[in-house]
Design a protein around this motif. Sequence first.
Motif, short mmCIF file in Angstrom:
data_model
loop_
_atom_site.label_atom_id
_atom_site.label_comp_id
_atom_site.label_asym_id
_atom_site.label_seq_id
_atom_site.Cartn_x
_atom_site.Cartn_y
_atom_site.Cartn_z
N LEU A 157 0.83 -1.19 0.00
CA LEU A 157 0.00 0.00 0.00
C LEU A 157 0.87 1.25 0.00
CD1 LEU A 157 -2.75 -1.06 2.56
CD2 LEU A 157 -2.95 -0.94 0.06
N LEU A 158 0.41 2.27 -0.72
CA LEU A 158 1.14 3.53 -0.86
C LEU A 158 0.29 4.69 -0.37
CD1 LEU A 158 2.46 3.05 -4.52
CD2 LEU A 158 3.67 2.47 -2.40
N THR A 159 0.94 5.65 0.28
CA THR A 159 0.26 6.90 0.59
C THR A 159 0.11 7.72 -0.69
OG1 THR A 159 2.31 8.09 1.02
CG2 THR A 159 1.33 6.89 2.88
N SER A 160 -0.61 8.81 -0.60
CA SER A 160 -0.75 9.68 -1.77
C SER A 160 0.61 10.19 -2.23
CB SER A 160 -1.67 10.86 -1.44
OG SER A 160 -2.97 10.41 -1.16
N ALA A 161 1.45 10.60 -1.29
CA ALA A 161 2.78 11.10 -1.64
C ALA A 161 3.62 10.00 -2.29
CB ALA A 161 3.47 11.66 -0.41
N GLU A 162 3.55 8.79 -1.75
CA GLU A 162 4.32 7.68 -2.31
C GLU A 162 3.81 7.32 -3.71
OE1 GLU A 162 5.58 5.29 1.77
OE2 GLU A 162 3.61 4.97 0.87
N THR A 163 2.50 7.47 -3.92
CA THR A 163 1.93 7.16 -5.23
C THR A 163 2.43 8.14 -6.28
OG1 THR A 163 -0.06 6.26 -4.18
CG2 THR A 163 -0.21 6.81 -6.52
N THR A 164 2.43 9.43 -5.97
CA THR A 164 2.91 10.42 -6.94
C THR A 164 4.41 10.30 -7.16
OG1 THR A 164 3.12 12.08 -5.18
CG2 THR A 164 1.06 12.06 -6.45
N GLU A 165 5.13 9.77 -6.19
CA GLU A 165 6.56 9.54 -6.37
C GLU A 165 6.80 8.34 -7.30
OE1 GLU A 165 10.55 8.55 -3.68
OE2 GLU A 165 8.69 9.17 -2.71
N ALA A 166 5.93 7.33 -7.21
CA ALA A 166 6.10 6.12 -8.01
C ALA A 166 5.58 6.26 -9.43
CB ALA A 166 5.38 4.94 -7.32
N ALA A 167 4.61 7.16 -9.65
CA ALA A 167 4.01 7.33 -10.97
C ALA A 167 3.63 8.79 -11.16
CB ALA A 167 2.77 6.44 -11.10
N PRO A 168 3.68 9.31 -12.40
CA PRO A 168 3.45 10.73 -12.65
C PRO A 168 1.98 11.10 -12.72
CG PRO A 168 3.96 9.63 -14.70
CD PRO A 168 4.06 8.58 -13.62
N VAL A 169 1.25 10.85 -11.63
CA VAL A 169 -0.18 11.11 -11.61
C VAL A 169 -0.46 12.40 -10.84
CG1 VAL A 169 -0.79 8.68 -11.82
CG2 VAL A 169 -0.53 9.69 -9.55
N SER A 170 -1.60 12.99 -11.15
CA SER A 170 -2.01 14.21 -10.46
C SER A 170 -2.37 13.91 -9.01
CB SER A 170 -3.21 14.83 -11.18
OG SER A 170 -3.76 15.88 -10.41
N ALA A 171 -2.03 14.83 -8.12
CA ALA A 171 -2.36 14.67 -6.70
C ALA A 171 -3.81 15.03 -6.39
CB ALA A 171 -1.43 15.53 -5.85
N ASP A 172 -4.51 15.61 -7.37
CA ASP A 172 -5.90 16.01 -7.14
C ASP A 172 -6.77 14.79 -6.84
OD1 ASP A 172 -5.10 18.56 -7.65
OD2 ASP A 172 -5.93 18.66 -9.68
N ASN A 173 -7.49 14.83 -5.73
CA ASN A 173 -8.41 13.76 -5.33
C ASN A 173 -7.74 12.41 -5.18
OD1 ASN A 173 -10.66 15.59 -5.50
ND2 ASN A 173 -10.64 15.30 -7.72
N LEU A 174 -6.45 12.40 -4.94
CA LEU A 174 -5.71 11.14 -4.82
C LEU A 174 -5.81 10.62 -3.39
CD1 LEU A 174 -3.88 9.13 -6.32
CD2 LEU A 174 -1.93 10.50 -5.58
N ARG A 175 -6.29 9.40 -3.22
CA ARG A 175 -6.41 8.79 -1.91
C ARG A 175 -5.18 7.98 -1.55
NH1 ARG A 175 -5.85 6.76 2.08
NH2 ARG A 175 -7.33 5.85 3.56
N GLY A 176 -4.51 7.43 -2.52
CA GLY A 176 -3.34 6.60 -2.28
C GLY A 176 -3.17 5.63 -3.44
N GLY A 177 -2.56 4.50 -3.17
CA GLY A 177 -2.36 3.52 -4.23
C GLY A 177 -1.74 2.26 -3.69
N ALA A 178 -1.25 1.44 -4.59
CA ALA A 178 -0.57 0.21 -4.21
C ALA A 178 0.44 -0.14 -5.29
CB ALA A 178 -1.55 -0.94 -4.03
#
Length: 362
Positions: A106-127
């Motif tokens: 599981l990834l936090t929102s910050a970790e998700t944007t570090e791993a992939a070039p996605v927008s931080a808008d409405n980002l809950r997190g990732g994996a």
Amino acid sequence: MVVGAGIVGLAHAVAAVERGLSVTVVERDDRAVGASVRNFGHACITAQTGEALRFAEHARKTWLHLGERAAFDVAECGTVVVARSEEEFAALEELAAERGRDQVRLLTSAETTEAAPVSADNLRGGALLPLDLRVEQRRACAAIAEWLAAQPGVEILWSTTVLDVEDGLVRTGRGTLRGDRVVVCAGHDLDRILPETAEEGGMRRCVLQMLQLRAPGVRLSPALLTGTSMLRYPALAATEGARVLRARLTEQRPELLSASVNHMMTQLPCGDLVVGDTHVYDRTPDPWSSEDFDELLLAETRALLGRDDLAVVRRWQGVYASADGEFLRTRVSPGVTAVAVTSGIGMTTAFGLAPSVVDSLF
């Protein structure tokens, strides 16, 4: 004898060579131009379940082995799954609890944007799904075929159309060939050779619309999945989070469901993004692409990346065999077996499926 030099046919040829068998591959075109090159190059391992998961895990080892021996790129880069709502993140939490950290991190929102070039808008997190692979899909088939052709006892006949098969015989436009066993790996065109087998298996064609986009400055090492992917891949689709997500999209974004969108992307060696895809099912699909589908994919990609400067380089239709189950394996006669991956995961599973089929032939 293997009919078809797409990834499923080549996987059967590789399995035969590994078992010391001589093998002839017969292919109607002069190179692979179907589903095996029109895809994302994504070996989606962790999101599978049951038999498909076992095949995918086996195939992972073969991909890494063949990448070295046949000299094409296979990257152990994993997949980032983006969650932009609570129910999407809940689905990832459920899968992480089931599979463990080795398969789902599981990834936090910050970790998700570090791993992939996605927008931080409405980002809950990732994996991160670290076991997934990215294969150089537009080169892999040609490289594997070239490697196979150099092995003792292997012959590949290109530009040779198969007209009919029966025990010990493959009739082609160039004459009749003979072999102890025949495996027909014609994909969505199985009905051209064995129509009754295709009909009994409930096979249809699934047509996809996909895009190649130029995105200056975007760097994407892993594959990238989104919430719509959670509705299609079985390990995620089985979660309560995915059930709630489907209900919300049914109410708020029905156009995504009506187009059967699986919004995901990978990056080509040239830097362009492969983005897709939509799905239409029919035995004989209409030949027309839908501009609305392409515009839907573009809008979703702009929102996901937070970019308006994406340029379409190519548009194309993918196509694969579809049926109720994930795989078709039919013993047509004692010496003829029909095989197809009927769920769009040929790149992911073929090198696990093929050894089981070849072992069953003798």
